[in-house]
Write a protein that holds these residues in place. Structure first.
Motif, mmCIF file in Angstrom:
data_model
loop_
_atom_site.group_PDB
_atom_site.id
_atom_site.type_symbol
_atom_site.label_atom_id
_atom_site.label_comp_id
_atom_site.label_asym_id
_atom_site.label_seq_id
_atom_site.Cartn_x
_atom_site.Cartn_y
_atom_site.Cartn_z
ATOM 1 N N GLY A 1 -10.117 -25.707 -13.779
ATOM 2 C CA GLY A 1 -10.753 -24.382 -13.921
ATOM 3 C C GLY A 1 -10.931 -24.049 -15.390
ATOM 4 O O GLY A 1 -10.409 -24.740 -16.269
ATOM 5 N N ASP B 1 -6.248 -14.656 0.421
ATOM 6 C CA ASP B 1 -6.247 -16.039 0.911
ATOM 7 C C ASP B 1 -4.852 -16.431 1.382
ATOM 8 O O ASP B 1 -3.922 -15.631 1.273
ATOM 9 C CB ASP B 1 -6.768 -16.988 -0.167
ATOM 10 N N ASN C 1 -12.345 -18.711 -6.568
ATOM 11 C CA ASN C 1 -10.901 -18.923 -6.798
ATOM 12 C C ASN C 1 -10.163 -19.096 -5.482
ATOM 13 O O ASN C 1 -9.317 -19.984 -5.336
ATOM 14 C CB ASN C 1 -10.300 -17.733 -7.544
ATOM 15 N N ALA C 2 -10.479 -18.181 -4.524
ATOM 16 C CA ALA C 2 -9.753 -18.191 -3.246
ATOM 17 C C ALA C 2 -9.919 -19.560 -2.553
ATOM 18 O O ALA C 2 -8.940 -20.132 -2.078
ATOM 19 C CB ALA C 2 -10.272 -17.073 -2.357
ATOM 20 N N ARG D 1 -5.158 -19.483 -17.989
ATOM 21 C CA ARG D 1 -4.964 -20.004 -16.647
ATOM 22 C C ARG D 1 -3.508 -19.863 -16.275
ATOM 23 O O ARG D 1 -2.636 -19.823 -17.123
ATOM 24 C CB ARG D 1 -5.364 -21.468 -16.578
ATOM 25 N N GLY D 2 -3.270 -19.770 -14.996
ATOM 26 C CA GLY D 2 -1.894 -19.639 -14.551
ATOM 27 C C GLY D 2 -1.178 -20.979 -14.540
ATOM 28 O O GLY D 2 -1.800 -22.042 -14.667
ATOM 29 N N GLY E 1 -10.562 -20.714 -16.625
ATOM 30 C CA GLY E 1 -9.852 -19.492 -17.038
ATOM 31 C C GLY E 1 -10.800 -18.331 -17.273
ATOM 32 O O GLY E 1 -10.458 -17.370 -17.951
ATOM 33 N N LEU E 2 -12.010 -18.377 -16.679
ATOM 34 C CA LEU E 2 -12.972 -17.296 -16.915
ATOM 35 C C LEU E 2 -13.221 -16.446 -15.665
ATOM 36 O O LEU E 2 -13.713 -15.332 -15.767
ATOM 37 C CB LEU E 2 -14.320 -17.868 -17.388
ATOM 38 N N GLY E 3 -12.894 -16.969 -14.482
ATOM 39 C CA GLY E 3 -13.251 -16.291 -13.236
ATOM 40 C C GLY E 3 -12.725 -14.867 -13.147
ATOM 41 O O GLY E 3 -13.483 -13.911 -12.939
ATOM 42 N N GLY F 1 -0.639 -18.499 -3.936
ATOM 43 C CA GLY F 1 -0.186 -17.237 -4.539
ATOM 44 C C GLY F 1 0.132 -17.418 -6.021
ATOM 45 O O GLY F 1 -0.303 -18.391 -6.636
ATOM 46 N N LEU G 1 -3.594 -13.076 -16.507
ATOM 47 C CA LEU G 1 -4.597 -13.899 -15.827
ATOM 48 C C LEU G 1 -6.028 -13.464 -16.121
ATOM 49 O O LEU G 1 -6.955 -14.247 -16.020
ATOM 50 C CB LEU G 1 -4.356 -13.862 -14.317
HETATM 51 N N1 LIG Z 1 -6.703 -17.074 -5.225
HETATM 52 C C1 LIG Z 1 -5.772 -17.458 -6.170
HETATM 53 N N2 LIG Z 1 -4.582 -17.981 -5.753
HETATM 54 C C2 LIG Z 1 -3.674 -18.356 -6.668
HETATM 55 N N3 LIG Z 1 -3.832 -18.231 -8.029
HETATM 56 C C3 LIG Z 1 -5.009 -17.743 -8.476
HETATM 57 C C4 LIG Z 1 -6.024 -17.332 -7.577
HETATM 58 N N4 LIG Z 1 -7.059 -16.863 -8.314
HETATM 59 C C5 LIG Z 1 -6.695 -17.012 -9.601
HETATM 60 N N5 LIG Z 1 -5.470 -17.532 -9.717
HETATM 61 C C6 LIG Z 1 -4.693 -17.774 -10.952
HETATM 62 O O1 LIG Z 1 -5.310 -17.067 -11.974
HETATM 63 C C7 LIG Z 1 -5.696 -17.942 -13.052
HETATM 64 C C8 LIG Z 1 -6.954 -17.480 -13.667
HETATM 65 O O2 LIG Z 1 -7.994 -17.618 -12.783
HETATM 66 P P1 LIG Z 1 -9.456 -17.816 -13.321
HETATM 67 O O3 LIG Z 1 -9.696 -16.842 -14.426
HETATM 68 O O4 LIG Z 1 -10.408 -17.749 -12.188
HETATM 69 O O5 LIG Z 1 -9.402 -19.316 -13.914
HETATM 70 P P2 LIG Z 1 -9.439 -20.722 -13.200
HETATM 71 O O6 LIG Z 1 -10.721 -21.266 -13.632
HETATM 72 O O7 LIG Z 1 -8.252 -21.386 -13.737
HETATM 73 O O8 LIG Z 1 -9.353 -20.464 -11.762
HETATM 74 C C9 LIG Z 1 -5.786 -19.219 -12.425
HETATM 75 O O9 LIG Z 1 -5.559 -20.235 -13.373
HETATM 76 C C10 LIG Z 1 -4.713 -19.180 -11.382
HETATM 77 O O10 LIG Z 1 -3.479 -19.476 -11.966
#
Ligand SMILES: Nc1ncnc2c1ncn2[C@@H]1O[C@H](COP(=O)(O)OP(=O)(O)O)[C@@H](O)[C@H]1O
Lengths: 471, 369
Positions: free
Chosen positions: A432, A404, A373-374, A423-424, A434-436, A408, A417
């Motif tokens: 993405g 990171d 993600n970062a 997803r955000g 939305g599972l990370g 943000g 999240l």
């Molecule tokens: N390092 C990051 N910086 C900014 N937003 C993040 C970060 N990590 C995650 N997000 C936000 O959290 C949401 C969910 O993250 P995640 O579950 O990993 O799904 P994705 O596959 O969309 O990254 C992301 O859609 C994003 O909006």
């Protein structure tokens, strides 16, 4: 989802074997006590009556022995003891009547007299009401006089039953006391018996609950014969579960392999082709294609990771993990990917080793996703700081944070999240699944910790931290 | 059962001039005397009077006692009782033991209390269902031998004694037991001929009771009667007459006299008379009280029973009446004292055949014409 689910009972209790056993034993004790009481009372009544009968018979006999035949008629010199003996035990009223040849010689001439058969000259006993009381009476037939035609004399002695009633009342009250005592003791013993009868069950429950979550070996505790089928069934069930879990894990590994390999091959082919192409619109199309392939690979990988995490969190292995080493290895492995975007990963690790009990694969997976993600949400030519430190204000907890300098969260609702496939709104064009964060959160919680999502301060960007209990 | 409605007229205090006018069958028991004690708390009315009470209403509420004890002995007790229970009037009728029995057993006369020295007859009353039971702390405190069925309660213990004229025994040893008495009479026929007194058991219920108990207790009894018969013993109806004759010197000794009367009389005015309790055994007669089944004033009767059985707690009243109260210690102090046992044994000598046999033996021993 929690590994501690078995602490709160999911089954609602329906009835209790112990109570049932106890109640049944109690019912048996009550029946026995009652039977004892009734028997003793009956026997006491009989004995008291027999005692009175004996004394009455002795009295009548002594009267009969004093009968004389003088001057052609029957005479009686009533012995003092005949009546006084009846007064020795109790204060009952006494009546007597002596009838010779149908004529009352002496005594109470209205005392009813049984007509004893001459053929069976045994004392005849009777119970009836006389002068306002219930009396027990004996009648004795005695031939008096010499010659061929002796006079038949009937001697009757009667006594009220006060003393007898008192004796049987006393015995009855003793019987009651013994019966009640017996019942009380039986109650206590029933409680003990019900408890000890069920103790193997408690022992087995304990041996099951004491096990680790991944311990699916068959139960080996000695069980009473009645519980053997149950233990067998349980062992059979655990064996099936073990097989099923093993198969799922194999399947996921297999699936990951089968999906990733062809996608990697496809990507390599596409890249080779890309280099050969010269027309810009063709190159553009192929770049799109490579992007799509990357996306598919990542999504498939994450979904498989998630499946694996879900499978494993139900049975987190508690092996000893050197977290600092794990962080270093994972960051090193990630460095090339970050390097593509000219992003530098800086690790800040404590000098001493950090040890915790947990699942290495899961922890790697979680960190991998957070790092991913970062990198994803960071601009090129920036720095990601991975820091491992003690959690401030919470002893025996460590914080593994990934900060990171990306976009943000824009101060949005951060709780959303970690939901699956959520997803955000800050993602923009970045793809993405939305599972990370879901994976990272589940791993943290399976280890008894939590995921801490915050803005990176000072400075811009996101800071995602795994807070975990240390060993 | 017919209930006698009594109207009594009386000439003198102890005269025998009572006429009973029954409303039912003609036969009725004979009372010797009757005296009415109005309740001290009652509105001013007639003072203690003899005979029928002035107001029939007052008599209706009075505690009716039929008793064999004469007024000398019992008046102090009645007055003592009324001092504690000033609301209770007492209607006191004196009758002989046999008349008392007849009144209650045969005629169903209405009395609230029956007081008698005839233990056997009282026992028969209770045995035949003519008495009602009563229990209280006072009656429970009686020794076991002093009550029967909670229906017959003893309130005096009166030993049967030998009384003798000291002058007649000048120079010879005073006998200590029946054997010595027999030997003494055998050895000194001249001195005692015609000067021995005892009960005529054919007419005296008390004498009969004592004689039967004697015969039960000792072989010597019949030999004693034999000796007395040979010495032309004189027969009496009552203790009082015997004591008088011993005091006068007409008798040298009297056997089986009621000790309570003897000591009372001697204390009054009979010097030279000596009371001897034989040491082989002393029959102790118990004066008893029962509450007849038909009693009307049961509450008052209960109070009187409690009062009587606790006579021992009022020594000066007991002394005034001359009645020795129940006292277990006296008996325990003297092993020879044997209270006559209440109970069915007493019914034996009331048996008509038994009585006939006994009197035949007694007569042939004592009355040697
Ligand atoms: N390092 C990051 N910086 C900014 N937003 C993040 C970060 N990590 C995650 N997000 C936000 O959290 C949401 C969910 O993250 P995640 O579950 O990993 O799904 P994705 O596959 O969309 O990254 C992301 O859609 C994003 O909006």
């Amino acid at each position: 989802m929690s590994g501690r689910r078995n602490e709160t009972s999911a089954t609602t209790a329906r009835g209790s074997i112990r109570r049932q056993l106890f109640v049944q034993l109690l019912a048996v004790a009550a029946i026995l006590s009652l039977a004892f009481f009734l028997i003793v009372r009956e026997v006491a009544g009989r004995v008291a009556e027999a005692t009175q009968d004996d004394i009455l018979a002795a009295s009548a006999t002594s009267i009969a022995d004093s009968l004389r035949f003088e001057g052609g008629e029957v005479t009686l010199d009533l012995p003092y003891s005949a009546l006084s003996m009846l007064g020795t035990i109790n204060e009952d009223r006494v009546f007597y009547r002596i009838v010779a040849d149908g004529r009352t010689l002496t005594g109470y001439d209205d005392l009813p007299q049984a007509r004893p058969s001459a053929t069976a000259p045994r004392p005849q006993f009777a119970t009836f009401d006389y002068r306002g009381d219930r009396v027990r009476a004996v009648t004795l037939l005695r031939p008096v006089g010499s010659g061929s035609t002796p006079v038949q004399v009937a001697v009757s002695v009667a006594q009220t039953r006060l003393g007898m009633a008192a004796i049987s009342a006393r015995i009855t009250s003793i019987a009651t006391a013994i019966g009640v005592g017996f019942f009380v003791v039986a109650t206590a013993l029933s409680l003990l018996a019900a408890r000890s009868a069920l103790s193997p069950l408690a022992r087995m429950t304990l041996s099951v609950t004491r096990r680790g979550p991944a311990d699916l070996r068959p139960l080996r505790t000695a069980a009473p014969r009645e519980l053997v089928p149950f233990v067998d069934a349980l062992n059979g069930f655990m064996a099936r579960l073990r097989t099923a879990l093993g198969q799922s894990e194999d399947f996921i590994t297999e699936a990951a392999h089968r999906v990733r390999t062809p996608l990697a091959t496809l990507r390599a082919q596409a890249e080779v082709t890309y280099r050969k192409l010269e027309r810009p619109e063709h190159r553009q199309a192929l770049r799109e294609m490579i992007r799509a392939i990357d996306e598919s690979a990542r999504s498939a990988g994450q979904m498989l990771d998630h499946a694996m995490v879900t499978l494993r969190t139900d049975s987190v292995a508690h092996e000893t993990v050197r977290l600092d080493e794990l962080v270093r290895e994972t960051c090193d492995r990630f460095a090339p990917t970050a390097g593509l975007k000219d992003i530098e990963i800086v690790t800040e690790l404590p000098p001493a080793p950090v040890v915790l009990a947990g699942d290495r694969i899961l922890l790697q997976n979680a960190l991998h996703n957070v790092l991913d993600n970062a990198v994803k949400y960071s601009p090129a030519d920036s720095t990601i700081t991975v820091r491992l430190s003690a959690e401030p204000g919470a002893p025996r907890r460590v914080r593994l944070s990934v900060a990171d300098q990306g976009r943000g969260f824009d101060g949005r609702d951060l709780k959303q999240l970690t939901r699956r496939f959520s997803r955000g709104s800050n993602v923009g064009d970045i793809v993405g699944s939305g599972l990370g964060l879901t994976i990272a959160d589940e791993v943290a919680r399976a280890h008894g910790g939590h995921l801490d999502i915050s803005e990176n301060s000072p400075g811009a960007g996101a800071c995602i931290a795994l807070v975990l209990p240390s060993a | 059962m017919h209930r006698a409605c009594l109207a009594i007229c009386l000439n003198a205090v102890l005269a025998v001039a009572c006429v009973l006018a029954g409303t039912g069958a003609g036969a009725a028991f004979e009372a010797e005397a009757r005296k009415f004690y109005p309740a001290p708390n009652a509105p001013p009315g007639a003072p203690a009077q003899t005979g029928a009470p002035a107001a029939p209403d007052a008599a209706g509420r009075a505690l009716r006692i039929i008793s064999t004890a004469d007024l000398d002995a019992f008046e102090p007790i009645i007055l003592g009782f009324q001092a504690e229970n000033p609301d209770i009037a007492v209607d006191y009728t004196i009758a002989s033991t046999s008349q008392l029995m007849r009144a209650i057993h045969d005629e169903g006369a209405v009395f609230d209390l029956a007081i008698s020295s005839a233990m056997d007859l009282q026992t028969k009353l209770a045995n035949d269902g003519f008495a009602q039971a009563y229990r209280s702390g006072a009656t429970d405190a009686l020794p076991q031998w002093a009550r029967w069925r909670n229906q017959v309660f003893a309130f005096t213990q009166e030993p049967a004694v030998l009384i003798l004229s000291e002058s007649a025994f000048a120079g010879i040893a005073i006998p200590r037991n029946r054997e010595e008495l027999i030997a003494l009479l055998r050895d000194n026929p001249a001195r005692f001929r015609g000067r021995i007194g005892t009960y005529d058991v054919r007419v005296s219920g008390f004498g009969y009771l004592m004689a039967t108990q004697d015969s039960r207790n000792a072989e010597a009894y019949w030999r004693l009667m034999e000796v007395m018969g040979r010495l032309e013993a004189r027969l009496y109806c009552c203790s009082g007459d015997m004591i008088r004759d011993v005091a006068d010197g007409r008798l040298a000794l009297a056997y089986n006299v009621l000790g309570s009367y003897a000591s009372a009389r001697i204390a009054e005015n009979a010097p030279g008379v000596r009371i001897v309790q034989l040491n082989d055994f002393v029959n102790v007669m118990l004066r008893t009280v029962t509450i007849p089944a038909g009693a009307r004033h049961v509450d008052s009767a209960h109070k009187m029973v409690d009062f009587l059985v606790t006579l021992g707690q009022r020594p000066e009243l007991a002394a005034r009446s001359g009645l020795p109260p129940i006292d277990d210690r006296v008996l325990r102090a003297n092993n020879a004292m044997r209270p006559i046992r209440l109970g069915p044994g007493l019914l034996v000598y009331l048996d008509s055949q038994k009585r006939r046999n006994f009197l035949r033996s007694w007569t042939s021993s004592l009355v040697q014409e």
